[in-house]
Design an enzyme around this catalytic site. Structure first.
Site, PDB file in Angstrom:
ATOM      1  N   GLY A 106     -59.591 -95.024  17.958  1.00 12.39           N
ATOM      2  CA  GLY A 106     -60.906 -95.631  17.761  1.00 12.39           C
ATOM      3  C   GLY A 106     -61.945 -94.784  18.496  1.00 12.39           C
ATOM      4  O   GLY A 106     -61.738 -93.598  18.751  1.00 12.39           O
ATOM      5  N   ARG A 107     -63.041 -95.447  18.871  1.00 15.35           N
ATOM      6  CA  ARG A 107     -64.139 -94.710  19.518  1.00 15.35           C
ATOM      7  C   ARG A 107     -63.677 -93.938  20.754  1.00 15.35           C
ATOM      8  O   ARG A 107     -64.018 -92.781  20.944  1.00 15.35           O
ATOM      9  CB  ARG A 107     -65.236 -95.675  19.978  1.00 15.35           C
ATOM     10  N   ILE A 108     -62.885 -94.603  21.610  1.00 13.73           N
ATOM     11  CA  ILE A 108     -62.512 -93.955  22.877  1.00 13.73           C
ATOM     12  C   ILE A 108     -61.491 -92.841  22.630  1.00 13.73           C
ATOM     13  O   ILE A 108     -61.621 -91.740  23.171  1.00 13.73           O
ATOM     14  CB  ILE A 108     -62.013 -94.995  23.916  1.00 13.73           C
ATOM     15  N   THR A 155     -55.800 -96.185  30.150  1.00 12.29           N
ATOM     16  CA  THR A 155     -57.062 -96.817  30.551  1.00 12.29           C
ATOM     17  C   THR A 155     -57.404 -97.942  29.568  1.00 12.29           C
ATOM     18  O   THR A 155     -58.557 -98.366  29.483  1.00 12.29           O
ATOM     19  CB  THR A 155     -58.233 -95.808  30.591  1.00 12.29           C
ATOM     20  N   ARG A 161     -55.128-101.271  28.200  1.00 19.54           N
ATOM     21  CA  ARG A 161     -54.721-102.564  28.760  1.00 19.54           C
ATOM     22  C   ARG A 161     -53.338-102.389  29.382  1.00 19.54           C
ATOM     23  O   ARG A 161     -52.466-101.727  28.791  1.00 19.54           O
ATOM     24  CB  ARG A 161     -54.674-103.647  27.682  1.00 19.54           C
ATOM     25  N   GLU A 206     -52.505-107.902  36.088  1.00 15.54           N
ATOM     26  CA  GLU A 206     -53.671-107.319  36.734  1.00 15.54           C
ATOM     27  C   GLU A 206     -54.345-108.382  37.592  1.00 15.54           C
ATOM     28  O   GLU A 206     -54.569-109.487  37.082  1.00 15.54           O
ATOM     29  CB  GLU A 206     -54.632-106.841  35.645  1.00 15.54           C
ATOM     30  N   HIS A 222     -59.029-100.785  37.286  1.00 14.10           N
ATOM     31  CA  HIS A 222     -59.734-101.099  36.033  1.00 14.10           C
ATOM     32  C   HIS A 222     -61.233-100.738  36.121  1.00 14.10           C
ATOM     33  O   HIS A 222     -62.098-101.603  35.966  1.00 14.10           O
ATOM     34  CB  HIS A 222     -59.542-102.573  35.655  1.00 14.10           C
TER      35      HIS A 222
END
Ligand code: DGY
Length: 325
Positions: free
Chosen positions: A156-158, A237, A239, A268, A287
């Site tokens: 996707g974008r990242i 980076t 989940r 987390e 995070h």
């Protein structure tokens, strides 16, 4: 007519003036998230909720919301903490903050990749620990980054922003994703679509950028680490629960992979007695993927814009469940 009431689950890195004109605001001022019981009570009396990924917005909570409750606005792009089908069933729109954190998250991913490869955290501990005696030919060696093979899981974008960075390092870039992207874009980014297994087998660095879904829960387990090169480094980076933490511990201690750098953990925050905390070949950050000043301010503003639209009964600018309309 009295103003609608909103609850914001933490202090935000922006001004609340505009929101204050149209709503009565209550902010949870503690550093720790509001306990679930508090949220459960709050939703009965408010019109809108601005929440964070550390808040559990489940079916019970959504069903407990009062009849005037109109909108959930999450200050994050990911929303795996929110029961979207339950919100949709109650016709409650859920907002999120896509786009504005792409580069900040890609930057941190890149920082972690470089830090893990070149053992920056270990080297810092070494220098501060008084162990730096002389220049040594074999001290703290790590693999080349330039020219290495990178595997991007989730495009996707990242994921795409990572490819743009990797191109500058002359890397061979594989990606795997549910959908193959446009071939023109593949050419521009210099990436090759491949099967997950081949990506694992051939990459020097594997970086994770998929959302947490039923299909991606513990996507990285014993078998996946076994397929990887013993020199490989994994970066997450996205989940925490995409990696099985026990399998990661085994892989890092048995030499199945060389190292890892994770900004997210399962659970987390990472428990203080987690065996992962004892490993030198693992970097852990809390995070902070989107934690640049400008990005967090944009995320907060976007979340407020979604909240305001929801309170006014308008379509949210960034809605996760447009089926509600
Ligand atoms: C998100 O937005 O989902 C990130 O994990 C935190 O910025």
């Amino acid at each position: 007519m009295s103003k609608p009431k909103v609850f914001i689950t933490r202090r935000l890195p922006t001004q609340l003036e505009q929101l204050g004109h149209i709503a009565t605001i209550e902010v949870w001022e503690e550093r720790q998230p509001a306990p679930y019981k508090v949220l459960l009570k709050k939703v009965k009396t408010i019109d809108g909720l601005l929440c964070l990924l550390a808040d559990q917005i489940d079916q019970q909570l959504i069903e407990a919301a009062g009849t005037s409750f109109k909108v959930i606005s999450q200050m994050a792009v990911g929303y795996d903490n929110i029961d979207i089908p339950a919100a949709t069933a109650r016709k409650i729109p859920v907002g999120h903050t896509p786009g504005v954190l792409t580069d900040a998250t890609a930057d941190l991913t890149w920082a972690l990749l470089m830090a893990a490869a070149r053992r920056v955290v270990e080297a810092d501990r070494f220098a501060r620990g008084g162990q730096w005696r002389t220049w040594e030919p074999n001290l703290l060696l790590g693999p080349n980054i330039t020219g290495a093979t990178l595997g991007i899981v989730g495009f996707g974008r990242i994921g795409q922003a990572i490819a743009r960075r990797a191109k500058g390092f002359d890397m061979k870039i594989f990606y795997t994703s549910r959908h193959r992207c446009d071939q023109e874009l593949e050419k521009v980014l210099g990436v090759e679509f491949t099967a997950f297994e081949r990506l694992l087998q051939e990459s020097d660095f594997v970086t994770i950028h998929t959302p947490l879904l039923d299909e991606t829960y513990h996507l990285f387990g014993d078998r996946q680490f076994e397929l990887m090169k013993q020199s490989a480094i994994v970066i997450n980076t996205a989940r925490g629960a995409i990696i099985d933490p026990e399998a990661l511990y085994t892989a890092l201690t048995s030499g199945q992979i060389a190292g890892a750098a994770i900004d997210v953990t399962d659970p987390e925050p990472i428990p203080t007695d987690s065996p992962l905390l004892s490993l030198d070949n693992l970097i852990i950050t809390p995070h902070i993927g989107s934690a640049s000043l400008q990005t967090r301010e944009k995320m907060a503003n976007m979340a407020i814009a979604n909240l305001i639209a929801g309170l006014k009964g308008e379509r949210l600018p960034h809605c996760v469940n447009p089926k509600v309309y």
